[in-house]
Scaffold this motif. Structure first.
Motif, short mmCIF file in Angstrom:
data_model
loop_
_atom_site.label_atom_id
_atom_site.label_comp_id
_atom_site.label_asym_id
_atom_site.label_seq_id
_atom_site.Cartn_x
_atom_site.Cartn_y
_atom_site.Cartn_z
N ASN A 134 0.85 -1.18 0.00
CA ASN A 134 0.00 0.00 0.00
C ASN A 134 0.89 1.23 0.00
OD1 ASN A 134 -2.39 1.42 -0.03
ND2 ASN A 134 -3.18 0.57 1.88
N ALA A 135 0.29 2.38 -0.25
CA ALA A 135 1.01 3.65 -0.20
C ALA A 135 0.38 4.56 0.83
CB ALA A 135 1.02 4.31 -1.57
N ARG A 136 1.18 5.45 1.36
CA ARG A 136 0.67 6.45 2.29
C ARG A 136 0.09 7.62 1.47
NH1 ARG A 136 2.69 5.29 7.47
NH2 ARG A 136 4.32 3.69 7.41
N TYR A 137 -1.01 7.32 0.82
CA TYR A 137 -1.65 8.32 -0.02
C TYR A 137 -1.98 9.58 0.77
CZ TYR A 137 -2.59 3.93 -2.53
OH TYR A 137 -2.48 2.71 -3.13
N LYS A 290 8.54 9.56 0.16
CA LYS A 290 9.99 9.38 0.09
C LYS A 290 10.36 8.11 -0.67
CE LYS A 290 10.69 6.88 4.47
NZ LYS A 290 11.39 6.91 5.78
N ASP A 291 9.45 7.16 -0.77
CA ASP A 291 9.69 5.92 -1.51
C ASP A 291 9.28 6.03 -2.97
OD1 ASP A 291 10.36 4.35 0.97
OD2 ASP A 291 8.29 4.89 1.44
N GLY A 292 8.66 7.14 -3.35
CA GLY A 292 8.26 7.34 -4.73
C GLY A 292 6.95 6.70 -5.11
N LEU A 293 6.21 6.12 -4.15
CA LEU A 293 4.97 5.44 -4.48
C LEU A 293 3.82 6.41 -4.72
CD1 LEU A 293 4.94 2.35 -2.08
CD2 LEU A 293 5.72 2.50 -4.44
N VAL A 294 3.89 7.58 -4.12
CA VAL A 294 2.83 8.57 -4.25
C VAL A 294 3.46 9.96 -4.27
CG1 VAL A 294 2.45 8.64 -1.75
CG2 VAL A 294 0.64 9.40 -3.28
#
Length: 366
Positions: A134-137, A290-294
């Motif tokens: 999941n992402a921290r949207y 910071k991980d680029g997911l969102v």
């Protein structure tokens, strides 16, 4: 003559040795078969589109080490279980189940196919061969809300929401907290769809929110209908939109303020490579900006420079961890203090089922 004969013998010996080496070398490993199950058509924007962009990025990165299969428009429930069972039986070694309602079907299929690795988007249960990601949207949602608060003339935003799961509630709350950081009197009106993808209903909900005074829209649903509705109301009512999942400028070239975007390619590549290498373990992923997911990107050209600078300052603070969207004081929309000091931890965020002050609406109960 003798020299030529010797050279001929050496060449023959070399060719024989080379042929023997080739014949005894280990055969190339077959590609990992990777399947993706989507709840809606891929289309050209939105939730499923972004997951498919991640699939394509993985294919590009890993080349002939992977071979992918896509099944789109799979309803949550019995249809999902049937599709997942078929994919497992067809020899797929890694299956991505990309909708929240696929969790229970995936768990059942995983139990019957222990050699297959499953990754479920947004889930809260795992197994030895099923993990979640999941992402921290909510991090980008907070920034989106702040930008909405800086841009709104009415101080009212409209939020078209799919299902009342914690991920959606987090987004609504973070957007509201960001908006009220810019305008302490701002309000966010919520309309529930109880579906992830229904363009007609998304459009109707967006228009209803505009009619209730919202001049900024956002959504947690799967089609471009909300940005399209904002665009249709831009000229007469000045309605703006913060797009979700994809950059929606093609649908709202005038109305879009920015877009909360998802980027899955790096994670999908990493997970597939771990299966190929035999290193995969069931370990949930919950990454953020910071991980680029969102990210919050595609900020409109008309946003003033000073607003852009303050937006970037807040983005950098979230990435650094010095700004936490769910930091105290947190008061819910009934007036109850939910957090007096500190910041909510991951466990509390993951189970969020209440609205912050400023949200006009309620979280439906099961």
């Amino acid at each position: 003559m003798f020299k030529n004969l010797a050279r001929g013998r050496l060449a023959a010996m070399f060719a024989a040795a080379l042929a023997a080496a080739v014949s005894t070398a280990a055969p190339a490993a077959p590609p990992l078969k990777v399947a993706f199950v989507y709840v809606s058509p891929v289309g050209d924007a939105g939730w499923t589109y972004q997951h498919d962009q991640g699939r394509l990025a993985m294919e590009k990165a890993l080349g002939d080490r992977v071979r992918t299969t896509v099944v789109e428009s799979v309803a949550e429930g019995p249809d999902a279980e049937r599709v997942l069972r078929d994919l497992a039986a067809q020899g797929h070694g890694l299956i991505f189940a990309t909708s929240f309602g696929y969790l229970e079907p995936a768990l059942r299929v995983a139990a019957d196919h222990p050699a297959v690795k499953f990754e479920h988007a947004g889930g809260y249960k795992t197994a030895a061969n099923l993990s979640t990601y999941n992402a921290r949207y909510y991090e980008a949602r907070y920034l989106a809300g702040w930008l909405a608060g800086e841009s709104s003339k009415t101080g009212v935003a409209g939020y078209v929401a799919g299902f009342p799961v914690p991920e959606v509630v987090q987004g609504i709350n973070a957007f509201t907290l960001g908006m009220r950081a810019a305008n302490p009197k701002a309000q966010v009106r919520v309309l529930w769809l109880n579906t992830w993808f229904d363009p007609a209903r998304e459009r109707e909900a967006a228009q209803a929110l505009i009619d209730q005074g919202a001049d900024v829209l956002t959504n947690h649903s799967g089609s471009p209908a909300v940005p399209q509705t904002a665009q249709a109301n831009f000229k007469d009512k000045g309605v703006r939109v913060v797009a979700y999942q994809s950059d929606m400028r093609r649908y709202a070239p005038d109305a879009q303020l920015a877009a909360v975007t998802h980027r899955w390619g790096g994670l999908y590549t990493k997970l597939a490579q771990s299966v190929i290498d035999g290193r995969w373990v069931s370990r949930p992923t919950w990454g953020g900006m910071k991980d680029g997911l969102v990210q919050l990107e595609a900020v409109a050209d008309g946003v003033p420079a000073d607003v852009r600078q303050r937006l970037e300052s807040r983005r950098a603070a979230i990435v650094a961890g010095s700004l936490q969207p769910f930091a105290a004081p947190l008061v819910d929309n009934t007036g109850q203090t939910r957090l007096a000091a500190g910041a909510l931890d991951d466990a509390a965020i993951a189970q969020m089922n209440w609205f912050v002050q400023g949200v006009l609406g309620s979280v439906p109960r099961p």
